[in-house]
Design a protein around this motif. Structure first.
Motif, PDB file in Angstrom:
ATOM      1  N   GLU A 229     -11.399  -3.794   2.859  1.00  0.00           N
ATOM      2  CA  GLU A 229     -10.251  -4.257   2.093  1.00  0.00           C
ATOM      3  C   GLU A 229      -9.737  -3.082   1.259  1.00  0.00           C
ATOM      4  O   GLU A 229     -10.350  -2.707   0.262  1.00  0.00           O
ATOM      5  CB  GLU A 229     -10.667  -5.431   1.194  1.00  0.00           C
ATOM      6  N   ALA A 230      -8.617  -2.507   1.675  1.00  0.00           N
ATOM      7  CA  ALA A 230      -8.065  -1.317   1.021  1.00  0.00           C
ATOM      8  C   ALA A 230      -7.265  -1.709  -0.211  1.00  0.00           C
ATOM      9  O   ALA A 230      -6.403  -2.581  -0.148  1.00  0.00           O
ATOM     10  CB  ALA A 230      -7.178  -0.551   2.000  1.00  0.00           C
ATOM     11  N   HIS A 231      -7.556  -1.039  -1.322  1.00  0.00           N
ATOM     12  CA  HIS A 231      -6.869  -1.318  -2.580  1.00  0.00           C
ATOM     13  C   HIS A 231      -6.091  -0.128  -3.115  1.00  0.00           C
ATOM     14  O   HIS A 231      -5.182  -0.312  -3.918  1.00  0.00           O
ATOM     15  CB  HIS A 231      -7.875  -1.765  -3.647  1.00  0.00           C
ATOM     16  N   ASP A 232      -6.472   1.079  -2.739  1.00  0.00           N
ATOM     17  CA  ASP A 232      -5.856   2.288  -3.289  1.00  0.00           C
ATOM     18  C   ASP A 232      -5.805   3.379  -2.237  1.00  0.00           C
ATOM     19  O   ASP A 232      -6.486   3.301  -1.213  1.00  0.00           O
ATOM     20  CB  ASP A 232      -6.676   2.825  -4.473  1.00  0.00           C
ATOM     21  N   LYS A 233      -5.038   4.421  -2.565  1.00  0.00           N
ATOM     22  CA  LYS A 233      -5.084   5.622  -1.752  1.00  0.00           C
ATOM     23  C   LYS A 233      -6.469   6.238  -1.913  1.00  0.00           C
ATOM     24  O   LYS A 233      -7.106   6.104  -2.956  1.00  0.00           O
ATOM     25  CB  LYS A 233      -4.018   6.618  -2.217  1.00  0.00           C
ATOM     26  N   LEU A 234      -6.927   6.900  -0.867  1.00  0.00           N
ATOM     27  CA  LEU A 234      -8.278   7.464  -0.886  1.00  0.00           C
ATOM     28  C   LEU A 234      -8.299   8.862  -1.498  1.00  0.00           C
ATOM     29  O   LEU A 234      -7.338   9.614  -1.388  1.00  0.00           O
ATOM     30  CB  LEU A 234      -8.827   7.518   0.532  1.00  0.00           C
TER      31      LEU A 234
END
Length: 191
Positions: free
Chosen positions: A107-112
């Motif tokens: 579950e992606a929430h932000d830029k890496l």
């Protein structure tokens, strides 16, 4: 199908992160029942949770607590069936799970940043699933990492809106007066 939702956060406070994880967990449990487990470093009152207690004496944000939780997660997963699907917002947990042979959903929430970019490149070779919390984040991930846009699902963070029904009954004019806000302007409130 069994689903483990693994999060390295204090689920017992009321941060936006905790509220979102609780909402997701209640939804997962209502659909999956006993096939769902929330895995956290702290004890909760939820019947569907499993505590991998990494020590109450360690500050929540400390690196030591994070490392301990990752090691405990690794050893916990080593002896579980590979039929379980691992769902997490933490890319390092997804990496550990993938190395152990689990099907994973990130579950992606932000830029890496930093090492997480390395983790994502490794994971892309393992064909993990990605859920983005916004269309703009999805577009960024697709462009930055050359992903197939059909492979990234958008699922916005959710809450149970009925829990806020009492706030809808508050008289707006009285509230503006109490807060000393102008009566002619519109406002957008964000949490």
């Amino acid at each position: 199908m069994k689903l483990f939702y693994i999060v390295n956060i204090n689920i017992n406070n009321n941060t936006a992160r905790s509220v979102q994880v609780k909402s997701n967990s209640i939804s997962f449990f209502s659909i999956l029942g006993d096939s769902f487990k929330l895995i956290t470093p702290d004890k909760t009152n939820y019947p569907f949770s499993k505590c991998l207690n990494s020590g109450k004496s360690i500050r929540e944000s400390s690196k030591k607590r994070k490392i301990i939780f990752h090691f405990k997660t690794f050893f916990f997963l080593m002896f579980k069936s590979r039929e379980v699907i691992i769902y997490s917002r933490n890319i390092s947990i997804i990496t550990i799970s993938s190395i152990l042979g689990y099907k994973c959903i990130w579950e992606a929430h932000d830029k890496l940043k930093n090492i997480n970019i390395f983790f994502l490149k490794y994971l892309l070779s393992k064909k993990i699933k990605i859920v983005s919390i916004s269309k703009s984040l999805k577009n960024y991930l697709v462009k930055a990492y050359n992903l197939d846009k059909e492979k990234v699902l958008v699922a916005h963070d959710g809450v149970f809106v009925d829990r806020y029904d009492n706030y809808r009954k508050i008289n707006k004019e009285e509230l503006r007066e109490d807060l000393k806000l102008p009566t002619k302007n519109d406002f957008i409130l964000m949490h």
